[in-house]
Scaffold this active site. Structure first.
Site, short mmCIF file in Angstrom:
data_model
loop_
_atom_site.label_atom_id
_atom_site.label_comp_id
_atom_site.label_asym_id
_atom_site.label_seq_id
_atom_site.Cartn_x
_atom_site.Cartn_y
_atom_site.Cartn_z
N GLY A 14 0.73 -1.24 -0.04
CA GLY A 14 -0.01 0.11 0.21
C GLY A 14 0.96 1.40 -0.22
N ALA A 15 2.18 1.07 -0.70
CA ALA A 15 3.19 2.13 -0.41
C ALA A 15 2.85 3.28 -1.34
CB ALA A 15 4.37 1.31 -1.01
N SER A 16 1.69 3.30 -2.17
CA SER A 16 1.57 4.43 -3.06
C SER A 16 0.41 5.44 -2.11
CB SER A 16 0.89 4.14 -4.42
OG SER A 16 -0.10 3.53 -4.23
N ALA A 20 1.34 5.78 3.99
CA ALA A 20 2.64 5.26 3.87
C ALA A 20 3.58 6.58 3.37
CB ALA A 20 2.76 4.36 2.51
N ARG A 48 -0.78 -1.21 -6.08
CA ARG A 48 -1.00 -1.57 -7.52
C ARG A 48 -0.76 -0.53 -8.56
NH1 ARG A 48 -7.07 -2.42 -5.03
NH2 ARG A 48 -6.56 -0.47 -4.07
N GLU A 224 -11.22 17.25 16.29
CA GLU A 224 -10.42 17.70 15.09
C GLU A 224 -11.22 18.80 14.37
OE1 GLU A 224 -8.05 13.85 12.86
OE2 GLU A 224 -9.92 14.65 12.45
N HIS A 248 -8.56 4.49 19.82
CA HIS A 248 -7.78 5.59 20.52
C HIS A 248 -8.11 5.65 22.03
CE1 HIS A 248 -6.03 5.49 16.59
NE2 HIS A 248 -6.67 6.50 16.17
C1 BG6 Z 1 -7.04 7.98 12.68
C2 BG6 Z 1 -8.57 8.18 12.34
O1 BG6 Z 1 -6.83 6.71 13.40
O2 BG6 Z 1 -6.37 9.16 13.63
C3 BG6 Z 1 -8.52 9.47 11.70
O3 BG6 Z 1 -8.53 7.23 11.37
C4 BG6 Z 1 -7.91 10.78 12.51
O4 BG6 Z 1 -9.97 9.67 11.59
C5 BG6 Z 1 -6.71 10.37 12.88
O5 BG6 Z 1 -8.05 11.85 11.77
C6 BG6 Z 1 -5.87 11.45 13.85
O6 BG6 Z 1 -4.82 11.03 14.36
P1 BG6 Z 1 -3.70 12.01 14.77
O7 BG6 Z 1 -2.40 11.51 15.21
O8 BG6 Z 1 -3.65 13.26 13.73
O9 BG6 Z 1 -4.20 12.64 16.18
#
Ligand code: BG6
Length: 491
Positions: A14-16, A20, A48, A224, A248
């Site tokens: 999935g390097a592209s 990544a 791919r 966010e 998380h």
């Molecule tokens: C990812 C989520 O795991 O974490 C994203 O899929 C989210 O939706 C991202 O934006 C946030 O990561 P970080 O490290 O920028 O807080």
């Protein structure tokens, strides 16, 4: 057994893709600059898209930084050497032939030494198992735990619910043994989250206070300020609970609430995390508030609502916000509300943990001066990493006036060291075979058990999330959840 003669062969599948480009290659370069990667190293991108080595190198260069190699000349030299070890092979994900081609390619660089193989699966979940099987069929996977080893790194989502996650565990287990599988939750690699255990177990003052006797509530907030911005293809199938809360945020809960592990080993730490998760009551529908962002209000910079994003179906019921109340049924935490909230398109960027302490019983100041504010420990994960302890203090002067003030440890002034990116730490741990920052299969099952029943209810009843405007603090109903828990959300 580890030998300097061993070759490390890293294959990023999935390097592209974005992950990544933005995270994996920059982290590998950072490790390379700091001398953490072996002399005999080869890094291969596989995806791919058709492209040559030169184009691939150009793509990954964009996000490599010189933070560990100050000085233009030395950085350019390091970058050139690093890039010369990076190659690209294209092929279909489920095709054993494509992986046999990859094998032939790798042999050019792997001479006759023992080769440790690290596969990073930075690919969508739909092709996950195809790739794992193709790797197995192409003969890439050795069984041993010691050198030469094969390890596979996988990124969430690990399934959609408890049963799909179990199936993934089972199917992946047919190719890789559990000791070879490194399930990433990149929040576990974040510096402040790694500090949670040190804060709790290396400081005498916190652990005696760390229980229902002294803690009034725990709040974990994740926000966010950006919307989905074209990434609806993935997000719309999962939503915020599966994307952020079940992993998380729950990881933060585990580290804040678990019992002290008997040793600083991955087995002891994982055991305590699982034990804690198993004590959390599955979330009921009455304990969750769901939201979906709408367009930014007039007068603010234009932002489309979630369903108006081109990558999202117009009738989507996917949640971009969730606030939830967790109950931990064990001796330490019974009765202490753990409030979690996470949302996209909110008014700020933040990830923080707040421990709110109880009021003092029989405080001598209460009658005359009014009761002091309660203490609060704020662990700010990002941005501006910090640990802040809010205390009540006498205001200087002739009278007795009291106010809250912060004992404030800001990482950027307290430490001169650079804060590594989470992926640097995690990748180094994979190479070193250290598993405490990765999710074990039992932990995964326990985490899904907390959210699967409520997710099933939401999906089966097509529950409509509450609207909240882009750039706001989320649906007002989340406040009621805190009120029911006898607390208020702190900013
Ligand atoms: C990812 C989520 O795991 O974490 C994203 O899929 C989210 O939706 C991202 O934006 C946030 O990561 P970080 O490290 O920028 O807080």
């Amino acid at each position: 057994m580890k030998s300097e003669l061993d070759t490390l062969s890293i294959v990023v599948i999935g390097a592209s893709g974005d992950l990544a480009k933005r995270k994996i290659f920059p982290a590998l370069f950072a490790l390379y600059c700091q001398g953490f990667l072996p002399e005999k190293l080869t890094i291969t991108g596989f995806a791919r898209s058709e492209m040559g080595h030169a184009e691939f190198r150009e793509r990954i260069t964009e996000h490599l930084t010189c933070r560990y190699t100050p000085g233009e000349a030395s950085c350019a030299e390091k970058m050139e050497k690093f890039l010369s070890m990076c190659h690209y092979v294209s092929g279909q994900y489920g095709s054993t032939d494509a992986f046999l081609d990859l094998f032939t390619h790798l042999q050019q660089f792997e001479d006759h030494s023992r080769v440790n193989r690290l596969f990073y699966l930075a690919i969508p979940p739909s092709v996950f198992l195809d790739v794992a099987r193709a790797l197995g069929n192409a003969g890439f996977v050795y069984c041993g735990e010691t050198s030469p080893w094969s390890r596979v790194v996988i990124e969430k989502p690990f399934g959609h619910d408890r049963s799909s996650s179990d199936e993934l565990v089972r199917e992946l287990g047919l190719v890789f043994s559990e000791h070879q599988i490194f399930r990433i939750d990149h929040y576990l690699g974040k510096e402040v989250i790694q500090n949670l255990m040190v804060l709790r177990f290396a400081n005498r003052i916190f652990e005696p206070l760390w229980s229902r006797e002294h803690v009034q509530s725990v709040q974990i907030s994740w926000a966010e300020p950006i919307g989905i911005e074209g990434r609806g293809g993935y997000f719309d199938q999962y939503g915020i609970v599966r994307d952020v809360v079940q992993n998380h945020l729950l990881q933060m809960v585990s580290l804040v609430a678990m019992e002290p592990p008997s040793h600083h080993t991955s087995a002891s730490i994982r055991k305590e995390k699982v034990r804690l998760l198993e004590h959390i009551t599955p979330v009921g529908i009455e304990d969750i508030v769901l939201g979906q962002y709408t367009a930014a209000p007039a007068g603010q910079p234009a932002q489309v609502g979630y369903v108006d994003d081109d990558s999202v179906p117009n009738d989507s019921l996917t949640c971009t916000y969730a606030a939830t109340l967790l109950h931990i049924n064990n001796e330490r935490w019974a009765g202490v509300p753990f409030l979690l909230r996470a949302g996209k398109a909110l008014d700020r960027k933040t990830t923080e943990i707040r421990i709110l302490f109880r009021e003092i019983d029989n405080c001598v100041f209460c009658e005359e001066e009014g009761c002091p504010h309660t203490n609060e420990l704020v662990i700010r994960v990002q941005p501006d990493e910090a640990i802040i302890f809010r205390i009540t203090s006498k205001v200087p002067g002739l009278g007795l006036e009291m106010e809250s003030r912060d004992l404030d440890m800001q990482y950027n002034t307290a430490f001169s060291e650079l804060i590594p990116d989470a992926y640097e730490d995690l990748l180094l741990d994979v190479i070193q075979g250290e598993k405490s920052l990765f999710i074990g299969s039992k932990e995964l099952a326990a985490a899904w058990d907390i959210f699967t029943p409520v997710l099933d209810t939401i999906d089966a009843n097509h529950i409509r999330p509450l609207p909240y405007p882009f750039g706001s603090s989320g649906p007002a109903e989340a406040m009621d959840l805190a009120v029911r828990a006898n607390t208020v959300w702190r900013q």
